[in-house]
Design a protein around this motif. Structure first.
Motif, short mmCIF file in Angstrom:
data_model
loop_
_atom_site.label_atom_id
_atom_site.label_comp_id
_atom_site.label_asym_id
_atom_site.label_seq_id
_atom_site.Cartn_x
_atom_site.Cartn_y
_atom_site.Cartn_z
N SER A 69 0.82 -1.22 0.00
CA SER A 69 0.00 0.00 0.00
C SER A 69 0.85 1.26 0.00
O SER A 69 0.55 2.23 -0.71
N LYS A 80 -6.01 -0.60 -5.48
CA LYS A 80 -5.48 -0.52 -4.12
C LYS A 80 -6.07 0.72 -3.43
O LYS A 80 -5.36 1.64 -3.03
N GLU A 126 -7.07 1.52 -0.66
CA GLU A 126 -6.65 1.90 0.68
C GLU A 126 -5.68 3.08 0.66
O GLU A 126 -5.50 3.78 1.66
N PHE A 133 -6.90 6.42 1.97
CA PHE A 133 -7.16 6.55 3.40
C PHE A 133 -5.83 6.76 4.12
O PHE A 133 -4.76 6.67 3.50
N THR A 153 -4.51 1.89 7.18
CA THR A 153 -5.90 1.45 7.03
C THR A 153 -5.91 0.02 6.50
O THR A 153 -5.19 -0.32 5.57
N ASP A 154 -6.71 -0.83 7.12
CA ASP A 154 -6.81 -2.23 6.70
C ASP A 154 -7.38 -2.30 5.28
O ASP A 154 -8.49 -1.81 5.03
N GLU A 155 -6.62 -2.90 4.38
CA GLU A 155 -7.06 -2.98 2.98
C GLU A 155 -8.30 -3.83 2.80
O GLU A 155 -8.91 -3.81 1.72
N HIS A 156 -8.70 -4.58 3.82
CA HIS A 156 -9.90 -5.42 3.73
C HIS A 156 -11.11 -4.80 4.42
O HIS A 156 -12.17 -5.42 4.51
N ASP A 157 -10.96 -3.59 4.91
CA ASP A 157 -12.06 -2.88 5.55
C ASP A 157 -13.17 -2.64 4.51
O ASP A 157 -12.88 -2.26 3.38
N VAL A 190 -12.99 0.36 2.32
CA VAL A 190 -11.97 0.35 1.27
C VAL A 190 -12.58 -0.21 -0.02
O VAL A 190 -12.37 0.34 -1.11
N LYS A 234 -14.74 2.36 -1.48
CA LYS A 234 -13.95 3.39 -2.16
C LYS A 234 -13.51 2.91 -3.53
O LYS A 234 -13.45 3.70 -4.49
#
Length: 167
Positions: free
Chosen positions: A30, A49, A51, A54, A58-62, A65, A68
């Motif tokens: 990231s 990507k 994330e 943010f 920031t957790d890329e699996h949130d 994300v 976004k």
């Protein structure tokens, strides 16, 4: 035999290709994607990507994300940075590494053919990476990056590639 078909691709206009182009999502982290896309709102990293839009860490699996990714994908289309072709096509793809260029086709393939091993898996991928990309595809209703398949030597297909790239 695996089923393949043409499709209506979404591509950047020729004059924007270098601004939109990115390396594959899985070859950088990231922070590297954030640095490579700095100052470039048209970078595909904002979709593959997301994330990077943010705060670092920031957790890329949130779920936000993935949301976004969709918002960015829609904005790219609205802004004309990705434009859908009017007709279905088979596409030729070229990748150059260490002075060697490989060509292939970009096609629509049948997921069932992949799941039933009519399309052979060429690598062992981690389940968490597969889940992430499957979620990304579902959210965007599109596969943003190509998946590489190999095919046996085929003089007809090679002739088509040679004809297209020589033009």
């Amino acid at each position: 035999m695996a089923k393949v078909k043409p499709f209506k691709g979404l591509r950047p206009p020729r004059e924007m290709v270098t601004e939109v182009a990115s390396r594959p999502y899985d070859v950088l982290n990231s922070d590297e994607a954030r640095a490579e896309s700095e100052g470039n709102e048209k970078s595909l990293y904002h979709i593959i990507k997301p994330e990077i839009d943010f705060e670092p860490g920031t957790d890329e699996h949130d779920p936000k994300v993935y949301g976004k990714a969709l918002a960015n994908f829609e904005a790219f289309q609205r802004n004309g940075w990705l434009v859908q072709d009017n007709e279905e096509h088979y596409y030729i793809y070229a990748q150059t590494m260490n002075g060697r260029t490989q060509y292939g086709f970009v096609i629509a393939a049948n997921v069932d053919d992949y799941m039933q091993n009519r399309i052979k898996k060429h690598e062992l991928t981690r389940r968490d990476k597969e889940e992430d990309r499957m979620k990304h595809v579902r959210v965007n209703n599109a596969n943003i990056e190509p998946v590489f398949f190999a095919f046996p030597d085929n003089t007809e297909l090679e002739a088509i590639i040679k004809s297209v790239v020589s033009g």
